[in-house]
Scaffold this active site. Structure first.
Site, PDB file in Angstrom:
ATOM      1  N   ASP A 107       0.830  -1.028   0.077  1.00  0.00           N
ATOM      2  CA  ASP A 107       0.244  -0.060   0.160  1.00  0.00           C
ATOM      3  C   ASP A 107       0.892   1.197   0.164  1.00  0.00           C
ATOM      4  O   ASP A 107       0.358   2.279  -0.279  1.00  0.00           O
ATOM      5  CB  ASP A 107      -0.881  -0.047   1.298  1.00  0.00           C
ATOM      6  CG  ASP A 107      -1.807  -1.237   1.353  1.00  0.00           C
ATOM      7  OD1 ASP A 107      -1.816  -1.934   0.476  1.00  0.00           O
ATOM      8  OD2 ASP A 107      -2.547  -1.124   2.430  1.00  0.00           O
ATOM      9  N   HIS A 244      -8.031  -1.089  -3.435  1.00  0.00           N
ATOM     10  CA  HIS A 244      -6.596  -2.017  -4.044  1.00  0.00           C
ATOM     11  C   HIS A 244      -7.113  -2.952  -4.763  1.00  0.00           C
ATOM     12  O   HIS A 244      -8.294  -3.703  -4.790  1.00  0.00           O
ATOM     13  CB  HIS A 244      -6.157  -2.542  -2.591  1.00  0.00           C
ATOM     14  CG  HIS A 244      -5.794  -1.990  -1.651  1.00  0.00           C
ATOM     15  ND1 HIS A 244      -5.338  -2.109  -0.194  1.00  0.00           N
ATOM     16  CD2 HIS A 244      -5.461  -0.423  -1.574  1.00  0.00           C
ATOM     17  CE1 HIS A 244      -5.035  -1.121   0.511  1.00  0.00           C
ATOM     18  NE2 HIS A 244      -5.182  -0.039  -0.427  1.00  0.00           N
ATOM     19  N   ASP A 246      -5.638  -5.662  -6.094  1.00  0.00           N
ATOM     20  CA  ASP A 246      -4.919  -6.970  -6.129  1.00  0.00           C
ATOM     21  C   ASP A 246      -5.747  -7.758  -5.507  1.00  0.00           C
ATOM     22  O   ASP A 246      -5.178  -8.992  -5.087  1.00  0.00           O
ATOM     23  CB  ASP A 246      -3.651  -6.831  -5.425  1.00  0.00           C
ATOM     24  CG  ASP A 246      -3.542  -6.086  -3.945  1.00  0.00           C
ATOM     25  OD1 ASP A 246      -4.655  -5.663  -3.558  1.00  0.00           O
ATOM     26  OD2 ASP A 246      -2.290  -6.117  -3.505  1.00  0.00           O
ATOM     27  N   CYS A 350      -0.283  -8.320  -0.892  1.00  0.00           N
ATOM     28  CA  CYS A 350      -0.334  -7.135  -0.289  1.00  0.00           C
ATOM     29  C   CYS A 350       1.052  -7.247   0.693  1.00  0.00           C
ATOM     30  O   CYS A 350       1.592  -5.882   0.968  1.00  0.00           O
ATOM     31  CB  CYS A 350      -1.334  -7.118   0.786  1.00  0.00           C
ATOM     32  SG  CYS A 350      -3.177  -7.039  -0.123  1.00  0.00           S
TER      33      CYS A 350
END
Ligand code: ABU
Length: 366
Positions: A107, A244, A246, A350
């Site tokens: 992040d 996000h 992903d 992540c």
């Protein structure tokens, strides 16, 4: 002097990577941007403070599993230096009672070629998280003469950066979906704000998710900062908590992407992939119906895998359907027990940030 930093995408052979740490992690106090992300029925709502020590130890154990897998395959693994995250912080523009964690690195750090850029995160509790990575940046800077060490413009995160009264605890799932479809998110457009995990790097193209953590001003900023790249704003109307990219849209190798079936990429955004013969496959169902306790993320961390090279992928050990699908898609699957690290901010992708992948900047969408 060595070349330490270079990565253009998420699938070229991985040689060096940062893996996060759970030490001193905090459930942060509510603030404008985080309130919207925590589901109404989450046991975390209204709760804040240091995470229980046994969960931190178990989370770290999971991250060590990942480190071992990587090191056994010759990947160099770097680790951040955790701060005492439960300290109160302040800037001239805001005060917050606590920081959060140094999980997940994805992040905070965005690697594009020989540049690692610290993001412009919209959560106040994450304002100083980059400091955990600065010792590594100093090392890379010292050792790699080509390394570009960058900090994106710091957002001020004043009250002007957020829509007030946006979060309403009575809001239904359907109403959330309408907001996502209307691209109506908690942040305003007064300054660029973005999480690095909203940016999918594909050589000359950057696909950036517009959602709760990344605004449209960020897309504009990216296009001006990288005039030689094509910046594409993408959004996934099926996601009531869009943060996000992903766990939604995950490339495995050139020409192949898995897409969360609850969050399909809409037309006309699919067109660029279809026109270039990319296959978009619906990801397998998660093996779990609930995320683990004290977790912000959804069960779709099942698809949050770490690609080691175009034929090899690490998938969470309990995610048997995702493993089976990857196998059928021609990938060699390495299972990794990581689920108890999910509460600290995410899955395998992540929990990492790219430092070095072999390969160069290619144009996959000519
Ligand atoms: N950090 C990825 C979380 C995405 C999700 O909750 O589905």
């Amino acid at each position: 002097m060595a070349k330490i930093v270079s990565s253009w995408n998420d699938w070229d052979p991985l040689k060096r990577v940062i893996v996060g740490r759970c030490d001193n992690s905090v459930i942060p106090p509510e603030e404008p941007a985080t309130s919207e992300k925590v589901p109404v029925d989450s046991e975390m709502r209204g709760m804040w403070g240091l995470r229980p020590l046994e969960t931190v130890e178990r989370g770290n154990e999971c991250l060590e599993n990942l480190v071992k897998i990587l090191e056994d395959r010759g990947v160099v693994v770097d680790r951040p230096t955790p701060l005492q995250w439960n300290q109160a912080i302040g800037t001239p523009d805001f005060r917050n009672d606590s920081m959060m964690t140094c999980m997940p690195p994805r992040d905070i750090l965005l690697t594009i070629g020989n540049e690692i850029m610290a993001a412009a995160n919209s959560f106040r509790c994450r304002y100083f998280e980059y400091l955990a990575y600065w010792p590594l940046m100093e090392e890379y800077f010292e050792q790699d003469p080509d390394f570009k060490w960058t900090q994106a413009p710091r957002p001020r995160l004043t009250d002007r950066s957020y829509k007030h009264n946006y979060y309403d605890e009575k809001i239904t799932l359907e109403e959330r979906l309408v907001r996502t479809a209307n691209k109506d998110f908690v942040t305003t457009e007064v300054e660029p704000m973005w999480d690095a995990a909203d940016v999918m790097r594909m050589g000359k193209d950057l696909f950036i998710q517009h959602g709760l953590t990344t605004n449209r001003a960020a897309m504009d900023w990216f296009q001006r900062y990288y005039p030689e790249y094509r910046v594409h704003a993408v959004n996934f109307p099926g996601d009531p908590y869009p943060i996000h990219i992903d766990a939604t849209f995950v490339p495995l190798r050139p020409g192949l992407i898995i897409n969360n079936p609850h969050r399909p990429l809409p037309e006309p955004q699919r067109a660029i992939f279809e026109a270039n013969d990319w296959q978009i496959v619906e990801a397998a169902q998660p093996a779990h119906t609930e995320p683990p306790a004290l977790c912000y993320s959804s069960v779709w961390l099942s698809m949050n895998c770490l690609v080691l090279d175009p034929k090899t992928v690490i998938v969470e050990a309990s995610e048997v359907y995702q493993q089976e699908q990857m196998d059928k898609l021609g990938m060699n699957v390495i299972p990794c027990d990581l689920r108890d690290a999910y509460p600290f901010g995410g899955g395998l992708h992540c929990s990492t940030a790219d430092v070095y992948r072999e390969g160069e900047c290619l144009d996959y969408f000519p």
